[in-house]
Design a protein around this motif. Structure first.
Motif, PDB file in Angstrom:
ATOM      1  N   SER A  98       0.822  -1.233  -0.035  1.00 27.07           N
ATOM      2  CA  SER A  98      -0.043   0.013  -0.008  1.00 27.07           C
ATOM      3  C   SER A  98       0.765   1.274   0.059  1.00 27.07           C
ATOM      4  O   SER A  98       0.307   2.218   0.015  1.00 27.07           O
ATOM      5  CB  SER A  98      -0.824  -0.172   1.075  1.00 27.07           C
ATOM      6  OG  SER A  98      -0.112   0.260   2.344  1.00 27.07           O
TER       7      SER A  98
ATOM      8  N   ASN B  52      -8.526   2.997  -2.541  1.00 25.56           N
ATOM      9  CA  ASN B  52      -7.692   3.944  -2.879  1.00 25.56           C
ATOM     10  C   ASN B  52      -6.902   3.498  -4.154  1.00 25.56           C
ATOM     11  O   ASN B  52      -7.135   2.249  -4.555  1.00 25.56           O
ATOM     12  CB  ASN B  52      -6.487   4.191  -1.867  1.00 25.56           C
ATOM     13  CG  ASN B  52      -6.068   5.575  -1.414  1.00 25.56           C
ATOM     14  OD1 ASN B  52      -5.995   6.316  -2.187  1.00 25.56           O
ATOM     15  ND2 ASN B  52      -5.868   5.675  -0.184  1.00 25.56           N
TER      16      ASN B  52
ATOM     17  N   CYS C 121      -5.814  -2.024  -1.378  1.00 21.47           N
ATOM     18  CA  CYS C 121      -7.200  -1.766  -1.001  1.00 21.47           C
ATOM     19  C   CYS C 121      -8.276  -3.043  -1.001  1.00 21.47           C
ATOM     20  O   CYS C 121      -9.151  -2.807  -0.244  1.00 21.47           O
ATOM     21  CB  CYS C 121      -7.728  -0.431  -1.545  1.00 21.47           C
ATOM     22  SG  CYS C 121      -6.554   0.970  -1.444  1.00 21.47           S
TER      23      CYS C 121
END
Length: 392
Positions: free
Chosen positions: A20, A192, A253
């Motif tokens: 991430s 995201n 995500c």
């Protein structure tokens, strides 16, 4: 003490495709990545005990969905902060924490000078630096890449603002940082994208992607885009080009089960509040201390909990899974009907959690089946198994 700054190429990220880009692996804390990364070792239950003194009660419906908390509220600033995304509650709180001496610095995210949507994490030491960070940057953000600067700057008390994956990593290494006090202000986070993915989303969804200042998926089942001239553009959820957008969301995500930022002291977002208000979740005494900094500047409205999300969430499984797209005029009509009779307040929040947890559970099951049992937290399993899922 000077720490060696590390530069790690994306292909060498320990979480590989699920990274991430939280920034931890760009620091000397890379050595803790296997334990700290939410996408390598999922241990929210243990970290809840670290942050709040106990795990959530899975038999309490509110805690099952929203995590450990003392109380919730719905509020907005009496005098909105100019230039803020909504009324400026997060920005105001951060400034108050600094000005009152509660903290020495605030870990927040400004924009790159050349691109408003490219995040630039900083350790803010002045109100002006915090003000420059207002408005969400809806892309993967390396917030934690500044951790090595903390000892060098003499920071002893820190307020960190971040999303779930960043906060899980931060909580795991917080004892190593040498802080006297750590306060965590979280925002809910879902879907995201990389900067390239954001561009794809804007070009697919907005009538003027180049002028979008910020956007949010709101409680009226529409995406609200604010443009440079102040104009608002609203696009119905149900009219999105699902087939294209499924490819835009980051794998991290699609593997996340911490929408509500379970490990923060205080969470502020929109998802559990009536339209036009912000929702707050005070999780522990530190969260109460943060809340008290701005309480007198807020007006409040009751927490609502109306409707039934389960039928809509069940129907939405196939809608997303099969990449169904309907004409915009039909999507607007559906949105109007759902907005009138559909879930509101906390029930809307549960609808959003159910929908995303189901989607993410199926993503992990299909792409990382060997990790499914360990990776999905117990609360997420309990939520997902309320529904009939595709067999494959």
């Amino acid at each position: 003490m000077n720490r060696k700054k590390l530069t790690v190429k994306p292909k060498n990220r320990p979480a590989l495709a699920q990274c991430s880009e939280c920034g931890l692996c760009d620091t000397s804390y890379l050595r803790f990545a296997k334990r700290a990364c939410a996408f390598i070792t999922q241990h929210i239950a243990q970290l809840e005990t670290l942050a709040h003194g106990r795990e959530r009660d899975l038999d309490n419906d509110r805690e099952l969905y929203f995590g450990v908390h003392q109380h919730m509220f719905a509020a907005r600033r009496k005098q909105p902060l100019e230039g803020a995304q909504w009324t400026g509650m997060v920005t105001t709180l951060a400034i108050k924490a600094l000005e009152t001496g509660l903290v020495d610095a605030v870990l927040c995210v400004q924009s790159d000078p050349n691109d408003r949507f490219t995040p630039r994490p900083i350790l803010a030491r002045t109100p002006e630096e915090i003000l420059a960070s207002r408005i969400n940057k809806p892309t993967l953000s390396p917030n934690l890449k500044v951790l090595d600067e903390i000892p060098d700057l003499g920071i002893r008390r820190l307020l960190a603002i971040g999303v779930g994956c960043q906060i899980q990593a931060l909580r795991t290494v917080q004892a190593e940082i040498g802080l006297e006090e750590l306060y965590v202000l979280g925002t809910p986070c879902v879907d995201n994208v990389t900067r390239q993915g954001l561009q794809q989303f804007l070009q697919t969804t907005s009538c003027s992607p180049a002028t979008v200042v910020h956007y949010e998926f709101m409680q009226d089942f529409q995406i609200h885009f604010r443009h440079e001239d102040g104009a608002m553009e609203k696009v119905p959820f149900f009219g999105l080009n699902t087939k294209v957008l499924k490819e835009a969301f980051a794998p991290s995500c699609l593997s996340c089960f911490d929408y509500v930022n379970s490990l923060s002291d205080l969470v502020i977002g929109y998802m559990g509040a009536p339209f036009g208000w912000q929702w707050g979740v005070v999780r522990n005494p530190k969260g109460e201390r943060l809340f008290n900094l701005i309480k007198d500047e807020l007006e409040f409205t009751p927490i609502v909990e109306q409707g039934d999300r389960k039928k809509a969430a069940q129907q939405g499984i196939a809608f997303y899974d099969e990449g169904v797209t309907i004409p915009v005029w039909v999507a607007r009509l559906v949105g109007i009907v759902v907005n009138k009779v559909g879930p509101k307040g906390l029930e809307f929040a549960r609808f959003s959690i159910d929908s995303h947890f189901i989607r993410n559970y199926l993503y992990v099951k299909r792409n990382y089946p060997q990790r499914l049992e360990q990776h999905v937290p117990e609360y997420a399993k309990k939520i997902v198994h309320q529904y009939q899922l595709p067999s494959k």
